[in-house]
Design a protein around this motif. Structure first.
Motif, PDB file in Angstrom:
ATOM      1  N   PRO A   1       0.815  -1.225   0.000  1.00  0.00           N
ATOM      2  CA  PRO A   1       0.000   0.000   0.000  1.00  0.00           C
ATOM      3  C   PRO A   1       0.843   1.266   0.000  1.00  0.00           C
ATOM      4  N   GLY A   2       0.272   2.331  -0.559  1.00  0.00           N
ATOM      5  CA  GLY A   2       0.880   3.649  -0.463  1.00  0.00           C
ATOM      6  C   GLY A   2       0.325   4.384   0.737  1.00  0.00           C
ATOM      7  N   THR A   3       0.319   5.698   0.675  1.00  0.00           N
ATOM      8  CA  THR A   3      -0.153   6.488   1.818  1.00  0.00           C
ATOM      9  C   THR A   3      -1.653   6.346   2.039  1.00  0.00           C
ATOM     10  N   ASP A   4      -2.400   5.900   1.019  1.00  0.00           N
ATOM     11  CA  ASP A   4      -3.857   5.743   1.205  1.00  0.00           C
ATOM     12  C   ASP A   4      -4.246   4.356   1.684  1.00  0.00           C
ATOM     13  N   GLY A   5      -3.284   3.428   1.794  1.00  0.00           N
ATOM     14  CA  GLY A   5      -3.544   2.087   2.306  1.00  0.00           C
ATOM     15  C   GLY A   5      -4.250   1.148   1.351  1.00  0.00           C
ATOM     16  N   VAL A   6      -4.471   1.541   0.094  1.00  0.00           N
ATOM     17  CA  VAL A   6      -5.203   0.712  -0.867  1.00  0.00           C
ATOM     18  C   VAL A   6      -4.254  -0.270  -1.547  1.00  0.00           C
ATOM     19  N   THR A   7      -4.678  -1.540  -1.654  1.00  0.00           N
ATOM     20  CA  THR A   7      -3.903  -2.581  -2.331  1.00  0.00           C
ATOM     21  C   THR A   7      -4.741  -3.197  -3.450  1.00  0.00           C
TER      22      THR A   7
END
Length: 508
Positions: free
Chosen positions: A58-64
């Protein structure tokens, strides 16, 4: 649209862009943004991302990737949201999460790795699919880093080939300048880079998108940093932009290396020959991203003068600083390090002629031993041998595949296999208490093979270095296929055909 049809659509689009860019070096492309936003482009970008294990990071938004696939509207809804954001002009890159990765072989030193959000990675991939073929036609044949169809071994083969004798006699390369730019990726000037991008891209929306990725904030331990220079390492489009920027180095040596649109390298060879006959120095650059060497046809003073001139060039043209301490001038017969190998010109015992050779640097085997030793120590004896083998095999196979082209690699592989055998025997001895070596071999080796067979548990067998024989990587020349330059296709000729192709592009 099926996966096969969509792939063919993307490949056809890339071939056209590459062909038109190669046919007209002065061409500046417009109306590319519609291709970036096309559903087929976004779908193909998603397919490329989904094959990467990093899609679940995930990046800073936590989406995978798994989170997107589990949405009620699924991947299709995710792609449509991005498409609408792009077309409506509301898309903005999110801050890039930064992690520090240890540098191999350099304890205590780290390099920053940027992790964009999945959404930003997808848009970067779509952008790369469209603009990469355009710039690929402009890259020099002696540049190998992060380009389709090319590898570190191609760069090494080219350097080795330049040290080999020719029909005219021994190689004229006497010295090498080992280039090192201080903080290269962090020092890329955004203004200079955008000027180079504008040479081929005229579409303002695409230019704004590129600049937005360059200016995206970096999140470091909860704090935002606003980058003024540099491209974030880890971004999908970053290697391409770095190559666009660093092509200026190749352009500096265009007198002695083939032009991207030269059909043959004859003219470059003739210019090197002319300079040699007139007592002038000649320089041949081989570059892999920011790692490059300049092979010098001349004296040591010529090499020293060129190092100073190169430092001045980088300062004025690219606003970068050449590390004078690390940019060494080396006699090719003493050898130098390049891309993890030791390159040297040595005498062949059979012929007495000096040829280019690749060797495994002295410190590399010990660094590998330390890495394997640490993994074995971290593995508790309660774990099965099969689990330990799964942990070690990727390291062994990757290392042996990279160094199998080195001279006398078989001898080094044999030493490593011997060491590895005893390292695992020690671990198995701790696992089974007072069991003898004969007992361990009976349990964990194929009967009759002994030490030569290596350790195994059921179907899981420990990889051996000697299972791969030493090979000579071929110099594939200058026209290495990239998937878009079909040799059977001819470049568009004539104004009518050119503008017909341009109109076709704008209606895609």
């Amino acid at each position: 649209m099926s996966d096969t049809v969509n792939t063919e659509f993307i490949l056809d689009m890339q071939r056209k862009l590459y062909r038109w860019s190669a046919a007209s070096p002065e061409r500046r492309f417009a109306d590319l943004f519609n291709i970036v936003c096309d559903r087929g482009t976004l779908l193909h970008a998603w397919q490329r991302l989904a094959r990467n294990r990093g899609s679940n990071t995930p990046g800073t938004d936590g989406v995978t990737r798994k989170a997107v696939e589990g949405r009620p509207d699924g991947v299709a809804g995710f792609l449509e949201e991005i498409r609408q954001d792009l077309r409506q002009g509301t898309y903005r890159p999110e801050p890039v999460r930064q992690r520090l990765i240890p540098k191999p072989g350099k304890p205590g030193k780290f390099r920053p790795l940027g992790i964009p959000t999945l959404k930003d990675r997808l848009v970067q991939m779509a952008l790369k699919l469209v603009v990469e073929p355009i710039f690929e036609a402009d890259f020099y044949s002696t540049s190998y880093g992060f380009r389709p169809g090319r590898s570190t071994h191609d760069a090494l083969a080219k350097v080795r080939h330049r040290l080999d004798p020719t029909k005219a006699g021994p190689s004229r390369t006497r010295f090498v300048i080992e280039g090192d730019i201080k903080g290269c990726f962090d020092a890329i000037d955004h203004h200079v880079l955008m000027e180079r991008v504008r040479r081929h891209i005229r579409d303002r929306k695409v230019l704004r998108l590129v600049l937005a990725f360059l200016k995206a904030d970096i999140m470091i331990e909860g704090n935002r940093r606003h980058p003024v220079t540099g491209t974030p390492q880890g971004g999908i489009v970053s290697p391409l932009l770095a190559n666009v920027y660093l092509t200026a180095i190749d352009e500096r040596y265009r007198r002695w290396i083939p032009n991207p649109r030269d059909k043959t390298p004859v003219r470059a060879r003739q210019r090197l020959q002319t300079d040699y006959q007139r007592g002038r120095p000649g320089f041949y650059v081989v570059r892999y991203a920011d790692d490059f060497v300049v092979l010098v046809q001349g004296t040591q003073k010529d090499a020293e003068d060129e190092r100073l001139a190169l430092a001045q060039f980088l300062k004025e043209e690219l606003r970068m600083e050449l590390s004078m301490e690390k940019t060494k001038i080396t006699d090719v017969r003493e050898g130098f390090d390049f891309l993890g190998y030791r390159v040297a010109q040595e005498k062949m015992p059979s012929t007495g002629r000096y040829v280019g050779m690749l060797f495994i640097p002295k410190g590399k085997p010990q660094f590998l031993r330390d890495k394997i030793k640490a993994r074995v120590r971290e593995t508790p004896t309660g774990v099965t041998l099969a689990a330990l083998v799964d942990n070690l095999n990727p390291v062994i196979v990757g290392w042996r595949n990279y160094y199998r082209y080195a001279t006398r690699s078989g001898k080094e592989f044999g030493k490593l296999d011997w060491w590895l055998y005893w390292r695992l025997k020690s671990w198995l001895g701790k696992k089974h208490g007072k069991a003898s070596g004969r007992t361990l071999r009976r349990i964990y080796t194929v009967p009759g093979t002994g030490k030569d067979g290596g350790w195994q548990s059921g179907a899981k067998k420990l990889a051996r270095f000697a299972d791969t024989k030493r090979l000579r990587y071929p110099d594939r020349g200058l026209r290495i296929p990239n998937g878009w330059d079909d040799p059977d296709e001819r470049f568009l000729k004539g104004a009518d055909k050119f503008w017909e192709a341009t109109r076709a592009l704008e209606t895609l």
